[in-house]
Motif scaffolding. Structure first.
Motif, PDB file in Angstrom:
ATOM      1  N   THR A 105      -0.698   5.601   3.620  1.00 49.33           N
ATOM      2  CA  THR A 105      -1.851   4.926   4.230  1.00 49.33           C
ATOM      3  C   THR A 105      -1.507   4.309   5.581  1.00 49.33           C
ATOM      4  OG1 THR A 105      -1.359   2.849   3.092  1.00 49.33           O
ATOM      5  CG2 THR A 105      -2.846   4.388   1.962  1.00 49.33           C
TER       6      THR A 105
ATOM      7  N   PRO B 156      -6.269  -0.303  -8.293  1.00 52.21           N
ATOM      8  CA  PRO B 156      -7.078  -0.335  -7.063  1.00 52.21           C
ATOM      9  C   PRO B 156      -8.204   0.701  -7.048  1.00 52.21           C
ATOM     10  CG  PRO B 156      -4.742  -0.489  -6.538  1.00 52.21           C
ATOM     11  CD  PRO B 156      -4.834  -0.173  -8.001  1.00 52.21           C
ATOM     12  N   ALA B 157      -8.049   1.787  -7.815  1.00 50.87           N
ATOM     13  CA  ALA B 157      -9.091   2.833  -7.830  1.00 50.87           C
ATOM     14  C   ALA B 157     -10.408   2.301  -8.394  1.00 50.87           C
ATOM     15  CB  ALA B 157      -8.622   4.024  -8.669  1.00 50.87           C
TER      16      ALA B 157
ATOM     17  N   THR C  41     -11.928  -0.350  -7.752  1.00 48.42           N
ATOM     18  CA  THR C  41     -12.796  -1.001  -6.759  1.00 48.42           C
ATOM     19  C   THR C  41     -13.006  -0.125  -5.520  1.00 48.42           C
ATOM     20  OG1 THR C  41     -10.822  -2.190  -6.012  1.00 48.42           O
ATOM     21  CG2 THR C  41     -12.324  -3.379  -7.470  1.00 48.42           C
ATOM     22  N   ASN C  42     -12.505   1.120  -5.594  1.00 46.98           N
ATOM     23  CA  ASN C  42     -12.732   2.069  -4.487  1.00 46.98           C
ATOM     24  C   ASN C  42     -14.208   2.426  -4.390  1.00 46.98           C
ATOM     25  OD1 ASN C  42     -10.246   2.526  -3.419  1.00 46.98           O
ATOM     26  ND2 ASN C  42     -10.143   4.685  -4.010  1.00 46.98           N
ATOM     27  N   ASN C  43     -14.682   2.748  -3.184  1.00 48.31           N
ATOM     28  CA  ASN C  43     -16.061   3.229  -3.036  1.00 48.31           C
ATOM     29  C   ASN C  43     -16.234   4.580  -3.714  1.00 48.31           C
ATOM     30  OD1 ASN C  43     -16.676   1.034  -1.498  1.00 48.31           O
ATOM     31  ND2 ASN C  43     -16.168   2.047   0.447  1.00 48.31           N
ATOM     32  N   ARG C  44     -15.159   5.345  -3.741  1.00 46.34           N
ATOM     33  CA  ARG C  44     -15.206   6.731  -4.222  1.00 46.34           C
ATOM     34  C   ARG C  44     -14.141   6.883  -5.300  1.00 46.34           C
ATOM     35  NH1 ARG C  44     -12.465  11.336  -2.986  1.00 46.34           N
ATOM     36  NH2 ARG C  44     -10.914  10.148  -1.813  1.00 46.34           N
ATOM     37  N   TRP C  45     -14.504   7.529  -6.442  1.00 47.68           N
ATOM     38  CA  TRP C  45     -13.514   7.771  -7.499  1.00 47.68           C
ATOM     39  C   TRP C  45     -12.498   8.775  -6.968  1.00 47.68           C
ATOM     40  CZ3 TRP C  45     -11.603   5.562 -11.528  1.00 47.68           C
ATOM     41  CH2 TRP C  45     -10.939   6.284 -12.513  1.00 47.68           C
ATOM     42  N   PRO C  46     -11.185   8.428  -6.954  1.00 49.47           N
ATOM     43  CA  PRO C  46     -10.207   9.287  -6.269  1.00 49.47           C
ATOM     44  C   PRO C  46      -9.896  10.617  -6.970  1.00 49.47           C
ATOM     45  CG  PRO C  46      -9.361   7.039  -6.617  1.00 49.47           C
ATOM     46  CD  PRO C  46     -10.597   7.172  -7.432  1.00 49.47           C
TER      47      PRO C  46
ATOM     48  N   TRP D  64       0.842  -1.197   0.000  1.00 47.33           N
ATOM     49  CA  TRP D  64       0.000   0.000   0.000  1.00 47.33           C
ATOM     50  C   TRP D  64       0.877   1.246   0.000  1.00 47.33           C
ATOM     51  CZ3 TRP D  64      -4.995  -0.264  -1.042  1.00 47.33           C
ATOM     52  CH2 TRP D  64      -5.623  -1.498  -0.879  1.00 47.33           C
TER      53      TRP D  64
END
Ligand SMILES: NC(=O)c1ccc[n+]([C@@H]2O[C@H](COP(=O)([O-])OP(=O)(O)OC[C@H]3O[C@@H](n4cnc5c(N)ncnc54)[C@H](OP(=O)(O)O)[C@@H]3O)[C@@H](O)[C@H]2O)c1
Length: 188
Positions: A25, A57-58, A60-65, A21
């Motif tokens: 983080t 990984p972006a 599958t993120n809840n929020r688009w980074p 990671w």
């Protein structure tokens, strides 16, 4: 337009945690909501540029980074689920041309990872390298340096202390090349 890389790094020199990671983080100050200067950094940016490994990984993120940035990805395939507005190319020079052709004058955040920073640096396209040195030791992870040549030619620009004890150090990549000693110090 400037291409600006900004990497967080542990005090023992790792840009990722041992399990891959981004270093930031793992910092409790970041996890508890400190931005480590990223908001100010992004004020001048209109695009994000990164390698496929950092990008995936972006998806599958809840929020688009990157809601406010144009997104450019260097990679040999378009990952499943990549939004239509993201530009993917397997040729770094061509990707730079595409990026420049739509640029409106804002800067580009070169997110990483190390391989992609090395690629754009080798092309002479990297303008600044910002390091956020975290007050933590990881004991393992990925280094920035193997992909970045020792003759990177960094010129110190500025530093500041961030909340939580991190230190931001900004280097220009346009300065003179650094001279490394040919022999270990002390040997004649
Ligand atoms: N500390 C931080 O601030 C920070 C920031 C970002 C990322 N990271 C970490 O960095 C790690 C990933 O770094 P990475 O260096 O392994 O991967 P990366 O640079 O994110 O992506 C590597 C991929 O980009 C493509 N690529 C890179 N150079 C290329 C070239 N010259 N020509 C064509 N394609 C090229 C290739 O995609 P294909 O395989 O599709 O060909 C390659 O596999 C992750 O663990 C991430 O967490 C840390």
């Amino acid at each position: 337009m400037q291409i600006r890389a900004r990497m967080s790094m542990s005090a023992d020199g790792y840009v990722t945690t041992p399990n891959g990671w981004p270093a930031l983080t793992a910092d409790p100050a970041f996890v508890s909501g400190q931005s480590h200067g990223i908001r100010e950094f992004l004020e001048g940016c209109e695009a994000a540029l990164m390698g496929r490994t950092t990008f995936e990984p972006a998806l599958t993120n809840n929020r688009w980074p990157w809601p406010d940035l144009d997104v450019f990805v260097l990679g040999s395939k378009r990952p499943d689920g990549t939004p239509d507005h993201v530009t993917v190319d397997n040729d770094a020079v061509r990707l730079l041309e595409k990026l420049r052709s739509v640029n409106r004058g804002g800067d580009v955040h070169l997110i990483g990872g190390p391989q992609t920073i090395g690629t754009f640096h080798a092309l002479g396209a990297l303008d600044t390298l910002e390091l956020v040195l975290l007050p933590q030791l990881f004991g393992g992870g990925m280094h920035l340096t193997p992909a970045l040549s020792p003759d990177a030619g960094l010129t110190f620009e500025r530093e500041r202390v961030l909340p939580g004890g991190s230190v931001e150090i900004v280097y220009s990549c346009r300065g003179s090349r650094s001279e490394l000693p040919s022999k270990p110090v002390g040997q004649r």
